[in-house]
Design a protein around this motif. Sequence first.
Motif, PDB file in Angstrom:
ATOM      1  N   SER A  43       0.850  -1.189   0.000  1.00  0.00           N
ATOM      2  CA  SER A  43       0.000   0.000   0.000  1.00  0.00           C
ATOM      3  C   SER A  43       0.887   1.242   0.000  1.00  0.00           C
ATOM      4  CB  SER A  43      -0.894  -0.002   1.245  1.00  0.00           C
ATOM      5  OG  SER A  43      -1.767   1.102   1.243  1.00  0.00           O
ATOM      6  N   ALA A  44       0.469   2.281  -0.732  1.00  0.00           N
ATOM      7  CA  ALA A  44       1.286   3.487  -0.856  1.00  0.00           C
ATOM      8  C   ALA A  44       0.388   4.697  -1.102  1.00  0.00           C
ATOM      9  CB  ALA A  44       2.286   3.340  -1.999  1.00  0.00           C
ATOM     10  N   TRP A  45       0.958   5.887  -0.904  1.00  0.00           N
ATOM     11  CA  TRP A  45       0.247   7.143  -1.150  1.00  0.00           C
ATOM     12  C   TRP A  45       1.118   8.042  -2.005  1.00  0.00           C
ATOM     13  CZ3 TRP A  45      -0.490   4.070   2.893  1.00  0.00           C
ATOM     14  CH2 TRP A  45      -1.806   3.843   3.312  1.00  0.00           C
ATOM     15  N   PHE A  46       0.524   8.562  -3.065  1.00  0.00           N
ATOM     16  CA  PHE A  46       1.192   9.493  -3.971  1.00  0.00           C
ATOM     17  C   PHE A  46       0.560  10.869  -3.762  1.00  0.00           C
ATOM     18  CE2 PHE A  46       1.509  11.154  -8.533  1.00  0.00           C
ATOM     19  CZ  PHE A  46       2.818  11.582  -8.372  1.00  0.00           C
ATOM     20  N   VAL A  47       1.391  11.834  -3.372  1.00  0.00           N
ATOM     21  CA  VAL A  47       0.898  13.167  -3.028  1.00  0.00           C
ATOM     22  C   VAL A  47       1.592  14.194  -3.914  1.00  0.00           C
ATOM     23  CG1 VAL A  47       0.331  14.711  -1.110  1.00  0.00           C
ATOM     24  CG2 VAL A  47       0.859  12.309  -0.635  1.00  0.00           C
ATOM     25  N   ARG A  48       0.794  15.069  -4.538  1.00  0.00           N
ATOM     26  CA  ARG A  48       1.361  16.080  -5.422  1.00  0.00           C
ATOM     27  C   ARG A  48       0.551  17.371  -5.290  1.00  0.00           C
ATOM     28  NH1 ARG A  48      -1.943  12.551  -7.788  1.00  0.00           N
ATOM     29  NH2 ARG A  48      -3.311  13.144  -9.500  1.00  0.00           N
ATOM     30  N   PRO A  49       1.140  18.496  -5.635  1.00  0.00           N
ATOM     31  CA  PRO A  49       0.404  19.763  -5.539  1.00  0.00           C
ATOM     32  C   PRO A  49      -0.809  19.752  -6.460  1.00  0.00           C
ATOM     33  CG  PRO A  49       2.756  20.153  -5.853  1.00  0.00           C
ATOM     34  CD  PRO A  49       2.530  18.697  -6.092  1.00  0.00           C
ATOM     35  N   THR A  50      -1.946  20.153  -5.941  1.00  0.00           N
ATOM     36  CA  THR A  50      -3.168  20.196  -6.751  1.00  0.00           C
ATOM     37  C   THR A  50      -3.011  21.224  -7.865  1.00  0.00           C
ATOM     38  OG1 THR A  50      -4.519  19.562  -4.864  1.00  0.00           O
ATOM     39  CG2 THR A  50      -5.648  20.625  -6.698  1.00  0.00           C
ATOM     40  N   GLY A  51      -3.376  20.839  -9.077  1.00  0.00           N
ATOM     41  CA  GLY A  51      -3.306  21.751 -10.210  1.00  0.00           C
ATOM     42  C   GLY A  51      -1.997  21.716 -10.955  1.00  0.00           C
ATOM     43  N   GLU A  52      -0.959  21.116 -10.368  1.00  0.00           N
ATOM     44  CA  GLU A  52       0.334  21.010 -11.038  1.00  0.00           C
ATOM     45  C   GLU A  52       0.337  19.774 -11.934  1.00  0.00           C
ATOM     46  OE1 GLU A  52       2.999  22.782 -11.182  1.00  0.00           O
ATOM     47  OE2 GLU A  52       2.759  24.291  -9.617  1.00  0.00           O
ATOM     48  N   THR A  53       0.638  19.972 -13.195  1.00  0.00           N
ATOM     49  CA  THR A  53       0.688  18.847 -14.119  1.00  0.00           C
ATOM     50  C   THR A  53       2.110  18.343 -14.345  1.00  0.00           C
ATOM     51  OG1 THR A  53       0.775  20.385 -15.981  1.00  0.00           O
ATOM     52  CG2 THR A  53      -1.405  19.586 -15.287  1.00  0.00           C
TER      53      THR A  53
END
Length: 412
Positions: A78-88
């Motif tokens: 199990s893992a979580w990928f987190v990135r800035p919202t709106g950044e492509t």
Amino acid sequence: MADTPTRPSALARYEDWPDYALRHRFTAASPAAQQLADTLGVPSVTPDLEYTVHSETAHDDVTTSHLSWQLGFGPRTSAWFVRPTGETGPLPGILALHCHGGVKAYGAERLVSLPGNSLPADKEDHDGGASNAGGSGQALLPFGPIPAEVRKKLYDGRALATWMAQQGFAVLAHDTFMWGSRGFGLDTLPWRTAAAVNGQRALWRESGVEPSAAEQYNAAAAAHEETVAKAATLLGSSVAGTAAHDDLAALGILATLPGVDSERLGCLGFSGGGGRAMVLAALSPLIRSYVVTCMMTTFGSLLPAYLDAHSWLLHSPGLSKLGDWPDLAVRSNATVLVQYGMADQLFPEQGMRDAHQHLMEHLPARYTGSLWPEPHVFTQAMQDEAAVFLAAALKPTQSGNSPAPDLTRTAS
């Protein structure tokens, strides 16, 4: 034990580990990395790993995706990928490596902030959701949300992976071998583990403590780690080498995730996570920069009083034949920031200072050492420094120059 005449499995959920470890050996990209991989007995990673996306939530200016994948042995990761919202993107990618902490019921959850402080699908089989691969798997251990006190005690109350994403990184945090979703099945305890756990249960009863399911699992997992280390040795592997297998797999996943620049990858970790960061950087040329927090000393300084302060992640058979612990950093071509807690109760101060001096002499161009008047913690100020260091190495800047180190902490 009298009620269990048949000796229970000591490798529940991992009965397929021996066959895989004996048949699959990691092939490194350089002789130095291969020497380390052979010493640790790192299993090879299943090629072209496929992952499943179970959920995606936008909150606190980031988007958090819950992922899973099936490795060649053991339960699903199990893992979580987190990135800035709106950044492509493409954004620099960071692999956030969770610590040991004596808490194996939870893994990467301690690094991730989720709405309502709850975990998605923590009692479901991993066979649903949007997928680039599909595939069913085993259920996560149903211990519920990560206790806030774990994050408060070790990370100064900050969800490290989520916060790093808010600083402009694409961050992947995964459970590694022995933790969280990758934990062993300990509902029926192996006999030696049961003997140790029965002692802890007696102490709880005497103190009037009613332990939670997670606390009971952590007690069992702590005693069971010795059994896991024995199994790894029989297989020509090690706890650190098998954890490195999981970390190499996660790094490969990170490099393929949407919006991640595979040419700008780094990692960071506190305590046991810092040790994993060192090993990963020494094994993989994909890591361009990394941070080790509260996990640096000399082997000699651990003798005789500090041996029992550490897990099998640090004490790998045969590793000292390749050099001292700081020499792992010398094997990597990446830039590294090492943060020392000079009041760290798990390492003697002289051992930390000797390691710092060793790295300044043997890795002057790529090493930065930072001495903090802290115990064994990863404070928000230390996290701030780590983020600045990784940004200087992985994010494009107008001048192309890294910020000067703080001489009040880097002086020997």
